[in-house]
Design a protein around this motif. Structure first.
Motif, short mmCIF file in Angstrom:
data_model
loop_
_atom_site.label_atom_id
_atom_site.label_comp_id
_atom_site.label_asym_id
_atom_site.label_seq_id
_atom_site.Cartn_x
_atom_site.Cartn_y
_atom_site.Cartn_z
N PRO A 12 39.70 -86.37 33.66
CA PRO A 12 39.20 -87.44 34.53
C PRO A 12 39.62 -87.24 35.99
N ASP A 13 38.76 -87.70 36.88
CA ASP A 13 39.09 -87.72 38.30
C ASP A 13 39.90 -88.96 38.61
N THR A 14 40.64 -88.89 39.71
CA THR A 14 41.41 -90.04 40.17
C THR A 14 41.29 -90.13 41.69
N HIS A 15 41.79 -91.20 42.25
CA HIS A 15 41.63 -91.55 43.66
C HIS A 15 42.93 -91.25 44.40
N LEU A 16 42.85 -90.37 45.41
CA LEU A 16 43.99 -90.04 46.27
C LEU A 16 43.77 -90.67 47.63
N ARG A 17 44.77 -91.39 48.13
CA ARG A 17 44.69 -92.00 49.46
C ARG A 17 45.83 -91.45 50.32
N VAL A 18 45.47 -91.01 51.53
CA VAL A 18 46.43 -90.52 52.51
C VAL A 18 46.29 -91.40 53.75
N ILE A 19 47.42 -91.92 54.25
CA ILE A 19 47.41 -92.78 55.42
C ILE A 19 48.33 -92.18 56.48
N SER A 20 47.78 -92.04 57.70
CA SER A 20 48.54 -91.50 58.83
C SER A 20 48.15 -92.25 60.09
N ALA A 21 49.11 -92.91 60.69
CA ALA A 21 48.90 -93.62 61.97
C ALA A 21 47.67 -94.53 61.92
N GLY A 22 47.52 -95.25 60.84
CA GLY A 22 46.40 -96.19 60.72
C GLY A 22 45.11 -95.57 60.22
N LEU A 23 45.04 -94.27 60.13
CA LEU A 23 43.86 -93.59 59.61
C LEU A 23 44.00 -93.49 58.10
N VAL A 24 43.03 -94.02 57.38
CA VAL A 24 43.04 -94.00 55.91
C VAL A 24 41.97 -93.02 55.45
N VAL A 25 42.39 -92.05 54.64
CA VAL A 25 41.46 -91.04 54.11
C VAL A 25 41.55 -91.08 52.59
N ASP A 26 40.40 -91.20 51.94
CA ASP A 26 40.33 -91.28 50.49
C ASP A 26 39.62 -90.06 49.94
N PHE A 27 40.16 -89.52 48.85
CA PHE A 27 39.58 -88.36 48.19
C PHE A 27 39.52 -88.59 46.69
N ARG A 28 38.62 -87.88 46.07
CA ARG A 28 38.53 -87.79 44.61
C ARG A 28 39.13 -86.45 44.23
N GLY A 29 39.86 -86.42 43.14
CA GLY A 29 40.41 -85.15 42.67
C GLY A 29 40.70 -85.23 41.19
N CYS A 30 40.70 -84.08 40.52
CA CYS A 30 41.07 -84.12 39.11
C CYS A 30 42.53 -84.56 39.01
N ARG A 31 42.86 -85.21 37.94
CA ARG A 31 44.18 -85.82 37.79
C ARG A 31 45.31 -84.82 38.01
#
Length: 73
Positions: A12-31
């Motif tokens: 299954p894929d899962t949701h990865l969130r990276v936050i830097s200086a107010g910038l939010v970036v979301d990715f999908r990736g295999c677990r």
């Protein structure tokens, strides 16, 4: 346009969130890739950047960059 394929389609894929200086970036990736990335990140974190697995049922369209590199610890 079809979504990019997972390097591990049986996992299954899962949701990865990276936050830097107010910038939010979301990715999908295999677990496996997401959890290996997070394990590595937590071993030497940067104080102004956070990375976490989000279990909200939302899967972004964009796959994490270089996902294949994170398949093995």
């Amino acid at each position: 346009m079809p979504l990019p394929r997972s390097p591990r389609p049986d996992e299954p894929d899962t949701h990865l969130r990276v936050i830097s200086a107010g910038l939010v970036v979301d990715f999908r990736g295999c677990r496996t890739a997401v959890r290996n990335f997070l394990r590595d990140w937590l071993s030497h974190p940067h104080p102004s950047i956070t990375a976490t697995e989000i279990r909200d049922g939302f899967l972004p369209i964009n796959r994490m960059p270089c996902e294949e590199l994170w398949l093995h610890p």
